[in-house]
Enzyme design. Structure first.
Site, PDB file in Angstrom:
ATOM      1  N   HIS A   1      58.678 -71.822 -29.374  1.00 47.59           N
ATOM      2  CA  HIS A   1      57.403 -71.496 -28.753  1.00 47.59           C
ATOM      3  C   HIS A   1      57.138 -71.627 -27.447  1.00 47.59           C
ATOM      4  O   HIS A   1      56.800 -72.568 -26.943  1.00 47.59           O
ATOM      5  CB  HIS A   1      56.439 -72.157 -29.659  1.00 47.59           C
TER       6      HIS A   1
ATOM      7  N   HIS B   1      56.070 -68.700 -24.261  1.00 44.34           N
ATOM      8  CA  HIS B   1      55.670 -67.338 -23.699  1.00 44.34           C
ATOM      9  C   HIS B   1      56.514 -67.349 -22.379  1.00 44.34           C
ATOM     10  O   HIS B   1      56.378 -68.121 -21.328  1.00 44.34           O
ATOM     11  CB  HIS B   1      54.501 -67.095 -23.499  1.00 44.34           C
TER      12      HIS B   1
ATOM     13  N   HIS C   1      50.610 -66.778 -34.162  1.00 44.28           N
ATOM     14  CA  HIS C   1      49.712 -67.752 -33.628  1.00 44.28           C
ATOM     15  C   HIS C   1      48.483 -67.802 -34.625  1.00 44.28           C
ATOM     16  O   HIS C   1      47.929 -66.893 -35.029  1.00 44.28           O
ATOM     17  CB  HIS C   1      49.173 -67.534 -32.366  1.00 44.28           C
TER      18      HIS C   1
ATOM     19  N   GLU D   1      44.635 -72.423 -33.848  1.00 49.04           N
ATOM     20  CA  GLU D   1      44.753 -73.045 -32.369  1.00 49.04           C
ATOM     21  C   GLU D   1      43.207 -72.913 -32.294  1.00 49.04           C
ATOM     22  O   GLU D   1      42.555 -74.165 -32.240  1.00 49.04           O
ATOM     23  CB  GLU D   1      45.728 -72.433 -31.428  1.00 49.04           C
TER      24      GLU D   1
ATOM     25  N   ASP E   1      54.881 -74.005 -24.848  1.00 45.69           N
ATOM     26  CA  ASP E   1      54.042 -72.838 -24.854  1.00 45.69           C
ATOM     27  C   ASP E   1      53.892 -72.246 -23.532  1.00 45.69           C
ATOM     28  O   ASP E   1      54.706 -71.224 -23.495  1.00 45.69           O
ATOM     29  CB  ASP E   1      52.613 -73.529 -25.218  1.00 45.69           C
TER      30      ASP E   1
HETATM   31 ZN   LIG Z   1      51.690 -69.598 -27.622  1.00 45.30          ZN
END
Ligand SMILES: [Zn+2]
Length: 321
Positions: A8, A10, A186, A189, A267
């Site tokens: 995970h 980006h 996602h 969160e 992340d």
């Molecule tokens: Zn993320």
């Protein structure tokens, strides 16, 4: 060094300030508002998004994307990471005026170079931007379904998870699944347990990005454990964005103890002042995981990886080797 894996991250959010400054010089752009003292600066979620977009907008050509991927993957390999999956966004590419094909080819070139030089295996997960709406998610899925690439093996969704119900977003995920792509999204969160439950029902993912707020619903936790839905946990990110106030309050251990498969991920690492190495360190120091338990986290990530079985077996052998 503990063998690590990351599922995970980006890719645009993985560009460190040093690389972004280098790109800013190349394109003669002033980035003093988002980078100070060699660090990204932001103080709330909307500023973070502005900072992310500002950094991402400095990658404009296939060569820029190759450099971005190779630089990040070399950093991962240097801390013992053997496998990485990165989220890519063809919408993002279009917004800055690069074609989807050039964007993916550029990233793929960086991935191939990193594998050749550092031995790290990588796959890409195409994503839709949730806040752009169901049509946009469907368009991103359709593009990747019609233009398959051997290194793009999954489809997911990022963006503001409080917008649009999973039911409305399902058509894009159906297209991706029917094209043979693995699914993650996602949820849980900023959204609560319901966001996880509804994502499972309508988007049918094998993994959930974050998903930590599932802890608010014990029945859902049991369901995640029963179905072995893997959570892509990003504790450092959760603290940076105040999803939890402290690691002591973070449900990583509670989820793990309940039998939910959990992994450790960075992340958007430099934005959250973290890295994959730091996340494993958090696992050790904040959650008290032993080296054997951290290796198990890596195994969980590789078992859930969007790769063919032959690659998976080879990667698992490297963890045990
Ligand atoms: Zn993320």
């Amino acid at each position: 060094m503990i063998p690590k894996a990351e599922i995970h991250c980006h890719i645009e959010g993985a560009a460190d300030p040093e690389l972004v400054l280098q790109q800013a010089r190349k394109y003669n752009v002033d980035v003093s508002e988002i980078i100070q003292n060699a660090a990204f600066v932001w103080s709330n979620f909307s500023e973070f998004l502005k900072c992310f977009d500002g950094a991402a907008s400095l990658f404009r050509t296939p060569e820029d994307y190759a450099l971005l991927a190779e630089t990040y993957l070399a950093q991962l390999a240097a801390v013992g990471c053997i496998y990485s999956e990165v989220f890519i966004s063809t919408d993002h590419a279009r917004m800055i005026g690069i074609s989807e094909r050039d964007y993916i080819d550029g990233l793929a070139e960086g991935i191939i170079q990193a594998r050749r030089k550092h031995g790290i295996e990588t796959r890409m997960i195409a994503t839709g931007l949730r806040h752009e709406g169901p049509e946009s998610v469907l368009r991103a899925a359709t593009y990747i379904a019609q233009n398959p690439h051997p290194l793009v093996t999954g489809f997911g969704m990022g963006g503001d998870e409080r917008m649009y119900h999973p039911k409305e977003l399902a058509p894009g995920f159906d297209v991706a699944r029917e094209a043979g792509l693995e699914i993650t999204t996602h949820a849980g969160e900023f959204g609560g347990a319901d966001s996880v439950r509804d994502s499972l029902k309508y988007l049918k993912p094998s993994r959930i990005g974050h998903g930590v707020r599932a802890i608010e619903d014990p029945e859902l936790v049991q369901e995640l454990a029963d179905q072995q839905i893997v959570l892509e946990c990003c504790p450092g990110s959760n603290i940076a964005l105040s999803v939890y106030n402290s690691f002591a309050e973070h449900p990583f251990l509670a989820l793990r103890d309940a039998g939910v498969p959990v992994t450790l991920n960075s992340d958007d690492p430099p934005h959250f002042h973290t890295s994959l190495a730091r996340e494993y360190e958090i696992g050790a120091t904040e959650f008290g995981l032993t080296e054997a338990e951290l290796c198990e986290v890596t195994r969980t990530a590789i078992k859930a990886a969007f790769v063919d079985d032959e690659t998976r077996i080879r990667l698992l052998q490297r963890v045990d080797g």
